[in-house]
Design a protein around this motif. Sequence first.
Motif, PDB file in Angstrom:
ATOM      1  N   THR A 148       0.843  -1.193   0.000  1.00 17.32           N
ATOM      2  CA  THR A 148       0.000   0.000   0.000  1.00 17.32           C
ATOM      3  C   THR A 148       0.880   1.246   0.000  1.00 17.32           C
ATOM      4  OG1 THR A 148      -1.707  -1.184   1.230  1.00 17.32           O
ATOM      5  CG2 THR A 148      -1.856   1.218   1.196  1.00 17.32           C
ATOM      6  N   HIS A 149       0.694   2.110  -1.001  1.00 16.57           N
ATOM      7  CA  HIS A 149       1.440   3.368  -1.107  1.00 16.57           C
ATOM      8  C   HIS A 149       0.508   4.527  -0.765  1.00 16.57           C
ATOM      9  CE1 HIS A 149       4.824   1.402  -3.293  1.00 16.57           C
ATOM     10  NE2 HIS A 149       3.857   0.595  -3.726  1.00 16.57           N
ATOM     11  N   ILE A 200       7.619   9.384 -10.612  1.00 12.76           N
ATOM     12  CA  ILE A 200       6.160   9.550 -10.667  1.00 12.76           C
ATOM     13  C   ILE A 200       5.804  10.907 -11.264  1.00 12.76           C
ATOM     14  CG2 ILE A 200       4.083   9.809  -9.233  1.00 12.76           C
ATOM     15  CD1 ILE A 200       5.379   7.741  -7.310  1.00 12.76           C
ATOM     16  N   TYR A 201       6.469  11.974 -10.776  1.00 12.43           N
ATOM     17  CA  TYR A 201       6.164  13.312 -11.279  1.00 12.43           C
ATOM     18  C   TYR A 201       6.597  13.477 -12.735  1.00 12.43           C
ATOM     19  CZ  TYR A 201       4.643  15.137  -6.783  1.00 12.43           C
ATOM     20  OH  TYR A 201       3.937  15.382  -5.632  1.00 12.43           O
ATOM     21  N   HIS A 202       7.660  12.755 -13.125  1.00  9.17           N
ATOM     22  CA  HIS A 202       8.099  12.803 -14.527  1.00  9.17           C
ATOM     23  C   HIS A 202       7.019  12.221 -15.441  1.00  9.17           C
ATOM     24  CE1 HIS A 202      10.814  12.781 -17.960  1.00  9.17           C
ATOM     25  NE2 HIS A 202      10.488  11.505 -18.167  1.00  9.17           N
ATOM     26  N   VAL A 203       6.433  11.086 -15.017  1.00  9.60           N
ATOM     27  CA  VAL A 203       5.362  10.458 -15.805  1.00  9.60           C
ATOM     28  C   VAL A 203       4.129  11.360 -15.826  1.00  9.60           C
ATOM     29  CG1 VAL A 203       3.780   8.492 -15.920  1.00  9.60           C
ATOM     30  CG2 VAL A 203       6.198   8.115 -15.396  1.00  9.60           C
ATOM     31  N   LEU A 204       3.784  11.951 -14.678  1.00  9.21           N
ATOM     32  CA  LEU A 204       2.616  12.831 -14.608  1.00  9.21           C
ATOM     33  C   LEU A 204       2.790  14.059 -15.497  1.00  9.21           C
ATOM     34  CD1 LEU A 204       1.787  12.690 -10.787  1.00  9.21           C
ATOM     35  CD2 LEU A 204       0.472  11.679 -12.653  1.00  9.21           C
ATOM     36  N   ASP A 258       3.405  16.059  -1.873  1.00  9.49           N
ATOM     37  CA  ASP A 258       4.360  15.251  -1.112  1.00  9.49           C
ATOM     38  C   ASP A 258       5.471  14.752  -2.034  1.00  9.49           C
ATOM     39  OD1 ASP A 258       5.556  13.709   0.797  1.00  9.49           O
ATOM     40  OD2 ASP A 258       4.157  12.039   0.614  1.00  9.49           O
ATOM     41  N   THR A 259       6.715  14.797  -1.544  1.00 10.92           N
ATOM     42  CA  THR A 259       7.852  14.281  -2.329  1.00 10.92           C
ATOM     43  C   THR A 259       8.655  13.256  -1.527  1.00 10.92           C
ATOM     44  OG1 THR A 259       9.241  16.129  -1.561  1.00 10.92           O
ATOM     45  CG2 THR A 259       8.084  16.403  -3.677  1.00 10.92           C
ATOM     46  N   SER A 260       8.042  12.713  -0.471  1.00  9.12           N
ATOM     47  CA  SER A 260       8.771  11.789   0.399  1.00  9.12           C
ATOM     48  C   SER A 260       8.840  10.367  -0.165  1.00  9.12           C
ATOM     49  CB  SER A 260       8.107  11.749   1.788  1.00  9.12           C
ATOM     50  OG  SER A 260       6.772  11.293   1.690  1.00  9.12           O
ATOM     51  N   HIS A 261       7.989  10.045  -1.137  1.00  3.43           N
ATOM     52  CA  HIS A 261       8.018   8.696  -1.690  1.00  3.43           C
ATOM     53  C   HIS A 261       9.336   8.478  -2.431  1.00  3.43           C
ATOM     54  CE1 HIS A 261       6.865   5.194  -4.126  1.00  3.43           C
ATOM     55  NE2 HIS A 261       5.909   4.995  -3.224  1.00  3.43           N
ATOM     56  N   PRO A 262       9.968   7.308  -2.278  1.00  4.01           N
ATOM     57  CA  PRO A 262      11.272   7.071  -2.929  1.00  4.01           C
ATOM     58  C   PRO A 262      11.226   7.160  -4.448  1.00  4.01           C
ATOM     59  CG  PRO A 262      10.380   5.044  -1.945  1.00  4.01           C
ATOM     60  CD  PRO A 262       9.574   6.162  -1.431  1.00  4.01           C
ATOM     61  N   CYS A 263      10.062   6.961  -5.044  1.00  6.85           N
ATOM     62  CA  CYS A 263       9.946   7.040  -6.506  1.00  6.85           C
ATOM     63  C   CYS A 263       9.241   8.320  -6.948  1.00  6.85           C
ATOM     64  CB  CYS A 263       9.184   5.834  -7.038  1.00  6.85           C
ATOM     65  SG  CYS A 263       9.945   4.243  -6.676  1.00  6.85           S
TER      66      CYS A 263
END
Length: 532
Positions: free
Chosen positions: A489-490, A505-509, A496-501
């Motif tokens: 579960t993520h 993720i933001y690049h894909v978005l 938020d930018t604390s997720h390791p990926c």
Amino acid sequence: MALAFPPNPPPPPPHLTNTNNGDSLSLCHHSRLLRLLNECTDMSQLKQIHAHTLRTTSTTHPHTLFLHSRILHFSSSADLRYAFRVFHQIQNPNSFAWNTLIRGCARSSELENQALLLYCKMLSQGDPMPDEFTFPFVLRACAYLFALSKGEQLHAHVVKFGFDSDVYIGNGLIHLYASCGCLDHARKVFEKMTERSIVSWNVMIDSLVGAGEFETSLKVFGQMQKLFEPDGYTMQSIINACAGLGAMYLGMWAHAYVLRKCDNAVASNLLVNSSLVDMYCKCGSLDMALQVFERMPKRDVITWNYMILGSAMHGKAVAALKCFDRMINTESCKPNSITFVGVLSACNHRGMVSKGRKFFDMMVKEYKIEPRLEHYGCLIDLLARAGFIDEALNLVSSMPMKPDAVIWRCLLDACSKQPHASIELSEEVAMQILESGGEGISSGVYVLLSRVYASASRWNDVGSIRKLMTEEGIAKEPGCSLIDIDGITHEFFAGDTSHPCSREIYHVLDALNEYSNSCMHLPDYSQAPMVN
């Protein structure tokens, strides 16, 4: 969660030491009465046998004590008031008689307190003393009464009498502490148990799930699998844990485990399948929930409620109302207060004001269900969203209970979306929310009130609200999203930018956003002439 209690020990057998003819005749007579008791099926027969026993036997004879014990055992599960009368007719009742009556009271939904009173009376008399068969039932009564202090005293008695290693008593203590919200105490009892049955593990797992410790419950389940095969109660708790986590893939694994590893009784179990319906609804798969629901051989009001609430939660108002109609007309299942929470929520999702009024009246007049705060909240929110703010306020003023912050917030939210809403009314509602207290409500109130001022073009007041929030250190709570990928579960918060990926993720978005923007500027060929 069903607790396994120790079986009642058989009543002490009569001492057959005399051999004269009178005693032989007496033995034959008592044997006939005992056979009749074993064949007894209802209270009417039992009363006849009891009356015949009183007329034809001596109350001091040891065989008669045995018969009265059997009569008490039968009546304690069929008619407790009659059981009390039988108990008072027994001279010097033994521990079996006391335990039988305590067990009957503990299993009753109205006489749990009598179980505690009987225990205290038994203890004060001193003969017989409580034994290992006494405590599980008294602990059960404490759990259902949420009598923590009395339960702690019982725990001390358990240790004093040397029964703290008994597995049934240990299970009862775990259930008691978990029911009273003392999960740490329940864990300590579980960890100190020298012997654990599958029920011990089930009680601990169910307690963790009930307390919202979903991930911990799954870890305990993993430890349990090394020692025991899960049963229906285990799987029901695990499915509920998956529902709480929103872990779709783990829930599907639990479903597959039930179908492949468990016997047919578990796979067709009403509670297990109802939990599956609830789990799939909460995990976002209404189609899977419907498949399980339709394949169930039997459904109760809880199953119907899960399906109605699940459909309403996903915005499927028509499906929810059809399910309700099928429930009361085709299946003839009587709805309860939770059913109408789901029905009114469905009406709220689709703005069905007239239907919402109709179902609220049906609940009160036809089914004689007293409305609770949740029912009023649904109807008030429905009316306010549809613009019937005055009617919603009249309903608030006529409620038999005090409105909570949620109801006031529904009204303020409705006011913030009305172009000509009363500023004075919005300010009064905001004040009611702040006075009602509660954590985490201040930021939402100020944001909604600023929207009201903005809709009235009172920009100075909007600025004042924002300045006040800054000075008071009140920040708008960020939105949160959960997603389950490969059983993990993520959790994501807005900004938020604390997720390791997070970088990927933001690049894909960003790429998706650019693609979406480019599509918006494509020429519109919909009106172009057809080319043959």
